[in-house]
Design an enzyme around this catalytic site. Structure first.
Site, PDB file in Angstrom:
ATOM      1  N   LYS A  64      17.068 -12.682   0.688  1.00 28.80           N
ATOM      2  CA  LYS A  64      15.892 -11.915   0.248  1.00 28.80           C
ATOM      3  C   LYS A  64      15.049 -12.805  -0.645  1.00 28.80           C
ATOM      4  O   LYS A  64      15.560 -13.761  -1.233  1.00 28.80           O
ATOM      5  CB  LYS A  64      16.339 -10.672  -0.535  1.00 28.80           C
ATOM      6  CG  LYS A  64      15.304  -9.583  -0.621  1.00 28.80           C
ATOM      7  CD  LYS A  64      15.219  -8.772   0.651  1.00 28.80           C
ATOM      8  CE  LYS A  64      14.150  -7.715   0.588  1.00 28.80           C
ATOM      9  NZ  LYS A  64      14.200  -6.820   1.750  1.00 28.80           N
TER      10      LYS A  64
HETATM   11  P1  NAD Z   1       5.164  -0.760   2.057  1.00 28.80           P
HETATM   12  O1  NAD Z   1       4.684  -1.653   0.973  1.00 28.80           O
HETATM   13  O2  NAD Z   1       4.485  -0.813   3.366  1.00 28.80           O
HETATM   14  O3  NAD Z   1       5.142   0.770   1.549  1.00 28.80           O
HETATM   15  C1  NAD Z   1       5.753   1.176   0.349  1.00 28.80           C
HETATM   16  C2  NAD Z   1       5.315   2.601   0.054  1.00 28.80           C
HETATM   17  O4  NAD Z   1       6.029   3.067  -1.096  1.00 28.80           O
HETATM   18  C3  NAD Z   1       3.835   2.720  -0.293  1.00 28.80           C
HETATM   19  O5  NAD Z   1       3.320   3.930   0.225  1.00 28.80           O
HETATM   20  C4  NAD Z   1       3.839   2.759  -1.819  1.00 28.80           C
HETATM   21  O6  NAD Z   1       2.707   3.424  -2.358  1.00 28.80           O
HETATM   22  C5  NAD Z   1       5.105   3.556  -2.050  1.00 28.80           C
HETATM   23  N1  NAD Z   1       5.665   3.359  -3.387  1.00 28.80           N
HETATM   24  C6  NAD Z   1       5.786   2.201  -4.092  1.00 28.80           C
HETATM   25  N2  NAD Z   1       6.321   2.444  -5.299  1.00 28.80           N
HETATM   26  C7  NAD Z   1       6.552   3.776  -5.359  1.00 28.80           C
HETATM   27  C8  NAD Z   1       7.085   4.649  -6.333  1.00 28.80           C
HETATM   28  N3  NAD Z   1       7.476   4.186  -7.533  1.00 28.80           N
HETATM   29  N4  NAD Z   1       7.177   5.974  -6.036  1.00 28.80           N
HETATM   30  C9  NAD Z   1       6.760   6.451  -4.848  1.00 28.80           C
HETATM   31  N5  NAD Z   1       6.241   5.676  -3.881  1.00 28.80           N
HETATM   32  C10 NAD Z   1       6.135   4.370  -4.136  1.00 28.80           C
HETATM   33  O7  NAD Z   1       6.737  -1.054   2.198  1.00 28.80           O
HETATM   34  P2  NAD Z   1       7.673  -0.760   3.459  1.00 28.80           P
HETATM   35  O8  NAD Z   1       7.744  -1.993   4.273  1.00 28.80           O
HETATM   36  O9  NAD Z   1       7.280   0.533   4.079  1.00 28.80           O
HETATM   37  O10 NAD Z   1       9.097  -0.630   2.739  1.00 28.80           O
HETATM   38  C11 NAD Z   1       9.523   0.617   2.176  1.00 28.80           C
HETATM   39  C12 NAD Z   1      11.016   0.531   1.896  1.00 28.80           C
HETATM   40  O11 NAD Z   1      11.712   0.261   3.121  1.00 28.80           O
HETATM   41  C13 NAD Z   1      11.458  -0.596   0.943  1.00 28.80           C
HETATM   42  O12 NAD Z   1      12.585  -0.163   0.214  1.00 28.80           O
HETATM   43  C14 NAD Z   1      11.857  -1.713   1.877  1.00 28.80           C
HETATM   44  O13 NAD Z   1      12.760  -2.615   1.266  1.00 28.80           O
HETATM   45  C15 NAD Z   1      12.504  -0.900   2.970  1.00 28.80           C
HETATM   46  N6  NAD Z   1      12.598  -1.583   4.265  1.00 28.80           N
HETATM   47  C16 NAD Z   1      11.476  -2.024   4.902  1.00 28.80           C
HETATM   48  C17 NAD Z   1      11.592  -2.640   6.145  1.00 28.80           C
HETATM   49  C18 NAD Z   1      10.380  -3.077   6.926  1.00 28.80           C
HETATM   50  O14 NAD Z   1      10.558  -3.508   8.081  1.00 28.80           O
HETATM   51  N7  NAD Z   1       9.177  -2.963   6.402  1.00 28.80           N
HETATM   52  C19 NAD Z   1      12.859  -2.857   6.692  1.00 28.80           C
HETATM   53  C20 NAD Z   1      13.985  -2.384   6.025  1.00 28.80           C
HETATM   54  C21 NAD Z   1      13.838  -1.744   4.805  1.00 28.80           C
END
Ligand code: NAD
Length: 417
Positions: free
Chosen positions: A107
């Site tokens: 990471k």
């Molecule tokens: P992103 O940046 O596209 O979206 C994140 C969302 O969370 C946004 O809507 C943001 O406003 C919201 N957010 C941020 N802080 C917040 C808080 N304190 N309270 C409420 N909402 C909040 O990110 P993503 O890629 O959608 O990732 C979301 C989660 O999924 C993360 O934990 C990431 O590690 C996990 N994840 C993502 C992927 C991927 O392929 N993108 C894969 C596996 C896991």
């Protein structure tokens, strides 16, 4: 990467230690797995648009590479910490093992506020960070991908910087790239699609009908919005969603496409006219069937776990539930689809992208989605069966499966020298 007093690394260690006791893990392997293999801290000087130079801090951590190259996203966020990156690298090790793809866990992250930076500043930050960690990454070493606040464009800058250093194009150095430079069809929606496949398996075992489920999604970024859309298409009723600004709720259901348009126009889901506003805390405790945290870690804690009313917790985010909260959810009989299983669809299609890039031979989206479905359903079945056989929770079963696969690789390879 912690937004509260919880330390994600301590949480990740506690999860490993607990499962190590339950499965009587070889103590030597346990000791190795408690430490990340390699952690790099870099200072990243960046010329800002006003001519001044700001120095950012960045990290890249490889937790374990016994089953293959490191794999894991890069996060741009003010709360990025070394401990947070270490925790997520460890979770990546387990996640890759659960879906049985030949990757280890890694990471990365940079402490920054990307929303306050121009595109030119972000490009300079990304390119300099890439050059600072260049010795650690590569298609056979460690393959970054997008995470919170990083996207296809940032992956393109990393791929370009790495390729310039090598003198030829190296698409396999990152995944989540734009299609024009070797990205994979289906990658954008892959994490959400994987979550939906695991939920489809879960409702089958639980005897529920997916069509009638009332769903609440925390976070409306890549994973949250795509999940809301896919579940809506499956006939679920999306009754609440949120982002960092707050949440919205309508017991009659929201149209996720319209909410997405509203969020694109205004910068947030809040103040959507066909819903009432509420806080993220209120959102998490709404009366619903499926609760899907898809934002950041440590959102479900001992202070709100007792008030969670969902039947199924579908952990799209990494580390959304603290171990104390986990125990409360178990006592309440909430069926948890743990993060390392639920959100593994993203890394699975990243694996497909890497394979396609290495072979320079690209597959159709249909082929990708079918392969993804097979892998996610098989992973779910393996974890579910193990949880029944050993009479443990889905999370414990997922950890036992993952840790035993990684331990097996260590024991088979032996310890050098
Ligand atoms: P992103 O940046 O596209 O979206 C994140 C969302 O969370 C946004 O809507 C943001 O406003 C919201 N957010 C941020 N802080 C917040 C808080 N304190 N309270 C409420 N909402 C909040 O990110 P993503 O890629 O959608 O990732 C979301 C989660 O999924 C993360 O934990 C990431 O590690 C996990 N994840 C993502 C992927 C991927 O392929 N993108 C894969 C596996 C896991």
């Amino acid at each position: 990467m912690q937004s509260t007093k919880f330390n994600p690394w301590e949480m990740a260690l506690e999860q490993l230690d607990s499962v190590a006791r339950k499965m009587k893990l070889n103590p030597n392997v346990h000791a190795i797995l408690r430490h990340p293999k390699k952690s790099l801290i870099v200072s990243i000087p960046v010329r800002m648009d006003n001519g001044s130079v700001r120095v950012f801090t960045g990290y890249r951590v490889q937790h374990n590479i016994s089953r293959g190259p490191g794999k894991g996203g890069i996060r741009y966020h003010p709360d990025v910490t070394l401990d947070g990156v270490k925790a997520m690298a460890m979770w990546m090790t387990w996640k890759c093992a659960i879906v049985n793809i030949p990757f280890g866990g890694a990471k990365g992250g940079i402490v920054c506020k990307p929303e306050e930076m121009s595109s030119d500043e972000l490009e300079r930050l990304t390119r300099r960070y890439t050059s600072e960690i260049i010795l650690m990454i590569g298609p056979e070493r460690d393959i970054p991908a997008p995470d919170v606040n990083t996207n296809q464009q940032i992956m393109a800058w990393i791929m370009d910087t790495y390729s310039i250093d090598k003198g030829y194009s190296v698409p396999g150095v990152v995944t989540g790239k734009p299609l024009s430079i070797g990205g994979s069809l289906g990658r954008n929606e892959a994490t959400a699609r994987g979550c939906v496949y695991t939920l489809m398996s879960a409702v089958k075992y639980l005897g529920l009908d997916l069509h009638r489920q009332r769903v609440v999604v925390q976070g409306y970024g890549n994973v949250g919005w795509n999940s809301a859309k896919l579940l809506f298409e499956q006939g679920c009723k999306i009754i609440g969603v949120s982002d960092v600004e707050g949440g919205i709720y309508n017991s009659d259901g929201l149209d996720p496409y319209k909410v997405y348009e509203h969020s694109r126009k205004t910068g947030s889901v809040v103040n959507y006219k066909e819903a009432e506003n509420l806080t993220n805390q209120e959102l998490l405790t709404l009366n619903c069937d499926i609760l899907m945290p898809a934002a950041i870690e440590t959102q479900i804690t001992k202070s709100n776990a007792r008030r969670i009313k969902a039947k199924v917790l579908l952990e799209a985010a990494n580390g959304p539930t603290t171990p104390e909260a986990d125990k409360i959810l178990e006592d309440k009989g909430i069926f948890v689809i743990p993060d390392i299983l639920a959100n593994a669809g993203g890394v699975t299609v990243s694996y497909f992208e890497w394979v396609q890039g290495m072979q320079a031979y690209f597959w159709s989206e249909r082929e990708i989605n079918l392969k993804l479905r097979d892998i996610m359903q098989k992973a779910f079945d393996n974890v579910y069966r193990l949880s029944r056989k050993k009479k443990v929770t889905m999370r414990t079963a997922a950890y036992i499966l993952a840790v035993s696969r990684v331990a097996d690789a260590h024991l088979t390879r032996g310890l050098y020298p």
